[in-house]
Design an enzyme around this catalytic site. Sequence first.
Site, short mmCIF file in Angstrom:
data_model
loop_
_atom_site.label_atom_id
_atom_site.label_comp_id
_atom_site.label_asym_id
_atom_site.label_seq_id
_atom_site.Cartn_x
_atom_site.Cartn_y
_atom_site.Cartn_z
CG HIS A 17 17.63 -30.05 21.83
ND1 HIS A 17 17.34 -30.26 20.51
CD2 HIS A 17 17.34 -28.74 22.07
CE1 HIS A 17 16.90 -29.14 19.96
NE2 HIS A 17 16.91 -28.19 20.88
CB SER A 128 16.47 -27.95 15.43
OG SER A 128 16.45 -28.49 16.72
#
Length: 160
Positions: A17, A128
């Site tokens: 990210h 994640s």
Amino acid sequence: MRIAVCPGSFDPVTLGHLDIIERAARIFDKVVVAVFTNPQKTPLFSMEERVDMLLEATGHIPNVEVDASSGLLSDYALKLGAQVIVKGLRAISDFEAEFQMARMNKKLAPSIETMFMMTANEYSYLSSSIVKEVARLGGCVGQLVPQGVARRLAEKAGRS
Ligand code: PNS
């Protein structure tokens, strides 16, 4: 001013990210990283924790702001005055869901463009979810997430 929104669940933010956010910040005047509720996911971290981790991780990038919302992304982007939604694209597996969201956001807010950035090679396998699983089972995630995130994951797993 060219404003981009980087939306996501960020549960938690990973180095993948962060790479997208840093690259977007080099292209746009302002990048707003917006933490959203994804109704299809049950988060490990609260909205406040996710925002805190992003604030820590992006503190070195002057034109990045962090925010949270529980509404529609298209409404949020319009209200912000953003022209672009920036998303990272890892592999073919991401494409179908991202294509659907991009088309729907275009329908809801035709003036907003969705742009995809190819995830850097070294983070192409990262998500994640996989980071949370590895951390929960005692694996090392120190090279996959910002330091503060690794610490919080260890706390959640009861190893601090
Ligand atoms: O990191 P994620 O979970 O892939 O991000 C998905 C997210 C949060 C960007 C998506 O669920 C979203 O846009 N949520 C906001 C609500 C919304 O606008 N839903 C309609 C999407 S077309």
